[in-house]
Scaffold this motif. Structure first.
Motif, short mmCIF file in Angstrom:
data_model
loop_
_atom_site.label_atom_id
_atom_site.label_comp_id
_atom_site.label_asym_id
_atom_site.label_seq_id
_atom_site.Cartn_x
_atom_site.Cartn_y
_atom_site.Cartn_z
N LYS A 177 -5.66 -3.60 6.48
CA LYS A 177 -5.62 -2.43 5.61
C LYS A 177 -4.21 -1.84 5.56
N GLU A 182 -2.13 -3.99 3.27
CA GLU A 182 -2.48 -3.73 1.87
C GLU A 182 -1.84 -2.43 1.40
N HIS A 183 -1.90 -1.41 2.23
CA HIS A 183 -1.29 -0.13 1.88
C HIS A 183 0.23 -0.26 1.76
N HIS A 237 1.46 -1.72 -1.59
CA HIS A 237 1.48 -0.76 -2.70
C HIS A 237 2.67 0.19 -2.59
N CYS A 253 5.01 1.87 8.82
CA CYS A 253 3.62 1.48 9.09
C CYS A 253 3.19 2.10 10.42
#
Length: 481
Positions: free
Chosen positions: A256, A259-260, A263, A273
């Motif tokens: 996740k 994926e973040h 974007h 992160c």
């Protein structure tokens, strides 16, 4: 009027009001909704809330749209999400809900997403009037898949007035269908989460024709997420001295996060992160730069762009043949991919002023400006092959050396036109003769028909009436004004 787009990983709704189009926001203020559905005992959750938990217990469904078209599917499920199973030739999701198992079809999942979009539409319109909509479908969808998709939208509450293809909607977002405009060739390039599609189309005489479309399942934005995930996993191994791939909870958190990050890096040059209490009470933090990720994803970008070059080769087209290149899908926000298209198509205008993950919905809403008239017909009658004119047609008066245009190449058949012409008579002839010529790519005119005008017509204006049926048979006559 609403424009609807539902993909495998995202969905978007736009509204046409007073000639203006706006993209609507969902209940958490986002213009694009995650096409994810969480199945609970007494509730079904759609959007970002469906993926918000720290772990997925196998009851969150993604990528459901692709399973409506059985012949174009590559099963590439992502760990932690509900896998698809085949039972008696049909796709199903088998989900544990409390003490029982339930079966959910892809059709039901897609309908839940449309129902979520309907709530957005109803909230914006304050419940006034019918939720009339233009629906977009993939070009490759079979007729059966189109019907399922349309039925899902209508069951959710929308009144679907028209169904158009994704590439057609993308062109509509940018190009006004002006009958008098010059022919323009488009490349529509869409990269979704789990697939990609490139289409070549031409706009001529106010009509759009898709010349060829190529769909590639199994390669999309998820492949880029996987690259970032592997990079972060290696960083965790090196800095925290444990392998996150051996722990399901850590794997899901890290995926996740990847994926973040993808974007964020599509618009920012770097991102931090962070994962609190990632493993054994330890936090994880790492700054990732766009340049570092771009160096890692180069092989995937090559895979993504290869079908474009292959299709151009099949069509015997060069980069300079395109007037515009339209980018669709959130993955196309990545600057390195945008630069690829600018470099590959230097003569074309790269169309990305509308956010790539909103462009199809915007185009569908703009299509609402075109009146949809006529009786309601079954879906089966809407899927019909159309013919087009293979060569341009010109006319000239026999005594004159001037050719004037009648019908452009690629016009949709049947076609009927009336054109006012000026009759001239040769003193040596009893009557005027109007010649109809074809014109090929070698700049040569070939006579296909002559129309003799009686001498009684005299000189001056007359009307040339020409019709071509669906089989290409030509008929024409001259009438007095």
């Amino acid at each position: 009027m609403f424009g609807l787009y539902v993909g495998n990983t995202s969905a978007c709704i736009a509204m046409l009001k007073d000639g203006e189009v706006q993209v609507l926001v969902n209940d958490v203020g986002e213009r694009v909704t995650s096409a994810s559905v969480e199945i609970l005992d007494n509730e079904r959750v759609v959007g970002v809330a469906a993926k918000a938990g720290p772990n997925n217990s196998g009851n969150v469904i993604i990528h459901s749209k692709m399973y409506l078209s059985h012949d174009r599917v590559i099963a590439n499920g992502i760990e932690g999400y509900c896998p698809i199973v085949v039972e008696e030739g049909r796709y199903n999701y088998v989900i544990d809900v409390g003490t029982k198992k339930i079966n959910v079809t892809p059709d039901e999942v897609v309908e839940e997403i449309f129902r979520y979009l309907y709530k957005i539409a109803n909230s914006t319109a304050h419940g006034n009037g019918d939720a009339n909509a233009i629906l977009t479908v993939p070009y490759y969808f079979s007729q059966n898949a189109k019907e399922k998709f349309c039925d899902a939208a209508m069951s959710s509450g929308f009144n679907v007035l028209q169904v158009i293809t994704d590439p057609a909607a993308a062109v509509m977002a940018y190009e006004p269908m002006n009958v008098e405009s010059l022919p323009k060739k488009f490349l529509v390039y869409r990269v979704g989460g789990s697939s990609m599609e490139c289409s070549v189309g031409i706009v001529i005489g106010g009509m759009l024709q898709i010349l060829k479309s190529q769909y590639e399942p199994g390669i999309g934005g998820d492949a880029l997420t996987a690259v970032i995930f592997d990079y972060l996993a290696q960083d965790v191994k090196m800095r925290m001295q444990f392998n996150p791939l051996e722990n399901f909870r850590c794997r899901m958190k890290l995926y996740k996060l990847a994926e973040h990050s993808k974007h964020i890096l599509s618009t920012n040059s770097s991102t931090t992160c962070c994962l609190e209490t990632f493993y054994n009470g330890m936090d994880y933090s790492h700054t990732v730069t766009r340049s570092r990720i771009e160096s890692l994803i180069s092989p995937v970008l090559t895979q993504l762009t290869k079908p474009v070059l292959e299709m151009m080769e099949v069509l015997n087209m060069k980069a300079d043949d395109f007037d515009k290149v339209i980018l669709c899908g959130g993955t196309l926000k990545i600057p390195k991919l945008q630069k690829y298209f600018r470099d590959t198509f230097p003569a074309a205008e790269i169309m990305n002023s509308i956010s790539p993950d909103e462009v199809i919905a915007v185009g569908a809403a703009k299509q609402g400006n075109c009146p949809v008239e006529g009786p309601i017909v079954p879906h089966s009658l809407l899927h019909k092959e159309i013919s087009r004119l293979g060569t341009s047609l010109f006319y000239k008066i026999k005594s004159s050396g001037t050719y004037d245009s009648l019908v452009n190449k690629d016009a949709v058949l049947p076609v009927t036109i009336s054109k006012t012409i000026l009759l001239e008579q040769d003193e040596n002839e009893l009557s005027s003769v109007v010649e109809i010529h074809t014109f090929d790519d070698k700049s040569s005119y070939d006579l296909v028909k002559e129309v003799v005008v009686p001498k009684a017509f005299g000189v001056g204006n007359a009307v040339l009436e020409l019709s071509i049926d669906g089989d290409g048979a030509l008929d024409c006559k001259i009438c007095k004004c």
